[in-house]
Design an enzyme around this catalytic site. Structure first.
Site, mmCIF file in Angstrom:
data_model
loop_
_atom_site.group_PDB
_atom_site.id
_atom_site.type_symbol
_atom_site.label_atom_id
_atom_site.label_comp_id
_atom_site.label_asym_id
_atom_site.label_seq_id
_atom_site.Cartn_x
_atom_site.Cartn_y
_atom_site.Cartn_z
ATOM 1 C CG PHE A 152 -1.845 1.273 1.135
ATOM 2 C CD1 PHE A 152 -3.012 1.236 0.394
ATOM 3 C CD2 PHE A 152 -1.492 2.454 1.759
ATOM 4 C CE1 PHE A 152 -3.828 2.359 0.281
ATOM 5 C CE2 PHE A 152 -2.307 3.585 1.656
ATOM 6 C CZ PHE A 152 -3.476 3.531 0.914
ATOM 7 C CG ASP A 186 5.845 3.929 1.586
ATOM 8 O OD1 ASP A 186 5.788 4.680 2.583
ATOM 9 O OD2 ASP A 186 4.891 3.778 0.808
ATOM 10 C CE LYS A 240 -0.435 7.072 6.268
ATOM 11 N NZ LYS A 240 -1.638 7.744 5.790
#
Length: 405
Positions: A147, A232, A261
Site C-alpha cells: 500500500f 516507504d 503522516k
C-alpha cells in the site's frame, strides 16, 4: 434575535454526508468533535481511546502542545509563499530532517502519495541519467500486498482489486513480486531496474513484519544490481516501530526514504523524500515542483516534529509500550485471537473469523470506548499515539479481550 443553530447529532451528521460526499473510506459511525492526547470525543460527549492515531499521522497524539504552539506561532507570521520564492523556515526544516534520518537532501511535498510519486520520478531520472537505462525502459520492482497510496500510478501496481478495479489503464514499468521473498526479488531485477520500492513493514496488509535479514538482503541485492532501494516509511517511520525509521532494526540505509503522516504532527499534511545527494541531486530546476510543498507552516510544524524525535523519547516509548502490547496480545492468542504481528507500538491482530469480520470487531470495540480500524478479513490494526500510557494501553487490551472472549 436569531436563535442559535441546533447542534446536529452524530446520526444526523452521518446522514447529511451521504448526498454530498463522494465515497472513499468506510468510516466507523463515530463523529469526532474534539480531541486531546490519546482521547477523542464525539458530538454527544462520548469519549473514546484512539488506537488508530490517523494511520500513524497522530504519532504524538491529538493537539500535542509543542506542535500546536509551533503552528500558532507560524500562523501569525507567514503561511505560504509557494516555491516560487524562498521562505525563512524551509532551510532549518530540511537541515534538521536530513540530520535526523542520516540523509543528505530533502524534497518536501504534502501527502504520502506525493512522496511516493516523487520517489518514482527521481528513481527513473536517476536510472536514465546515472545508470544509463535506455529512455522509457526503466522498471521498478514492488511487493505484492503493498500500500503506497491511491493515485492511478500507485494503484496500478497494487494487488488489491478493490483499489485497482475500474481505474485503468495503468502506467507500465512496474514488476510485482511476493513480499519477504529475496529469491523472487532477485529474479525480477535486471539491467532496466531503477529501484526496489518496499515498505519495511506492510501496514495496510495487516502489519506484516518481514523475516530478520530481509531488509539487509534487499539492500545487498540492490547494491549488486546497481539499482536504488526506496523504503516507504510513511506509516512505519518517525518512531512508530521503536526506532526513528523501521529500517534501523536491521541497520539498513536505503538510497531514498519516503516520509509523511506523522511528519505533519496531525496538524498539516507534510511529506518528504529524503535521500543521498547522488540520487536526489539528479533533479534540476523546473523538473519537479509543488505549490504547497515546503510551505512555511508545514516547515514550522515539521521542524517541531523533528525536535520531538531528536530527544529519542518517542522511540523509547514505542519500544517499551510495544512490549506491553505484545504481552497483552500473547495472552489473547487462543482466546478469540488466532495470531498477531507487531513491531514497536504497532500490531495487526487476527481475530477468529467465527467471531466476525474486522469491521464487526471494530464496531464492538467502539461500543467499549476504543477506536481501531479493520483491514482485510478478520484483522484489525492497533497503532495508538506514542503518547499513550501503559494504563490506557492495558485498558484497551481489556476491551479487546471482552469483545473477543
Amino acid at each position: 434575535m436569531t436563535a442559535p443553530a441546533r447542534t446536529r447529532t452524530s446520526a444526523e451528521l452521518i446522514r447529511a454526508e451521504e448526498p454530498v460526499l463522494a465515497h472513499n473510506y468506510h468510516p466507523l459511525p463515530v463523529v469526532v468533535a474534539r480531541a486531546e492526547g490519546t482521547w477523542v470525543e464525539d458530538v454527544e460527549g462520548n469519549r473514546y481511546l484512539d488506537l488508530l492515531a490517523g494511520y500513524s499521522a497522530l504519532n504524538f497524539g491529538h493537539r500535542h502542545p509543542a506542535l500546536v504552539e509551533a503552528a500558532h506561532r507560524q500562523l501569525d507570521r507567514l503561511t505560504l509563499t509557494s516555491r516560487a520564492f524562498h521562505n525563512d523556515r524551509l532551510a532549518l526544516f530540511a537541515e534538521r530532517l536530513a540530520e535526523l534520518t542520516g540523509m543528505d537532501m530533502v524534497l518536501p511535498m504534502n501527502t504520502g502519495a506525493e512522496a511516493v510519486e516523487s520517489g518514482i520520478k527521481v528513481a527513473r531520472k536517476w536510472a536514465y541519467d546515472v545508470k544509463g537505462v535506455p529512455d522509457g525502459r526503466a522498471t521498478i520492482v514492488v511487493a505484492a500486498e503493498n500500500f503506497h497510496g491511491r493515485t492511478t500510478t500507485i494503484v496500478g501496481f497494487s494487488t488489491d482489486e478493490t483499489a485497482r478495479a475500474g481505474f485503468g489503464p495503468f502506467a507500465p514499468g512496474f514488476r510485482v513480486v511476493p513480499y519477504n521473498d529475496l529469491a523472487a526479488l532477485e529474479a525480477a531485477v535486471d539491467d532496466t531496474t531503477a529501484a526496489v520500492l518496499i515498505e519495511p513493514v506492510q501496514g495496510e496488509a495487516g502489519v506484516i513484519v518481514p523475516d530478520d535479514g530481509y531488509l539487509t538482503g534487499v539492500r545487498d541485492l540492490t547494491r549488486r544490481a546497481d539499482c536504488l532501494f526506496i523504503a516507504d516509511e510513511i506509516q512505519s517511520g518517525l518512531g512508530r516501530t521503536g526506532r526513528t525509521l523501521a529500517v534501523e532494526h536491521e541497520g539498513v540505509v536505503p538510497d531514498l526514504v519516503l516520509l509523511g503522516k506523522a511528519l505533519g504532527g496531525g496538524i498539516v499534511p507534510v511529506s518528504a523524500v529524503v535521500g543521498r545527494r547522488e540520487v536526489l541531486g539528479v533533479l534540476r530546476p523546473g523538473e519537479h515542483g509543488s505549490t504547497f510543498g515546503g510551505n512555511p507552516l508545514a516547515a514550522a510544524v515539521g521542524t517541531a516534529v523533528v525536535e520531538l524525535l531528536e530527544t529519542g523519547e518517542f522511540q523509547r516509548r514505542a519500544a517499551e509500550l510495544g512490549a506491553v502490547l505484545r504481552d497483552g496480545l500473547t495472552e489473547l492468542v487462543g482466546k478469540g485471537v488466532t495470531g498477531f504481528r507487531a513491531r514497536g507500538l504497532w500490531a495487526g491482530v487476527d481475530v477468529d473469523p467465527a467471531l466476525g469480520t474486522g469491521r464487526a470487531i471494530s464496531e464492538r470495540l467502539m461500543g467499549e470506548g476504543v477506536l481501531v480500524k479493520d483491514t482485510h478479513g478478520s484483522t484489525i490494526r492497533l497503532a495508538p499515539p506514542l503518547t499513550i500510557t501503559a494504563g490506557e494501553l492495558r485498558s484497551a487490551l481489556a476491551a479487546l479481550e471482552k469483545v473477543v472472549g
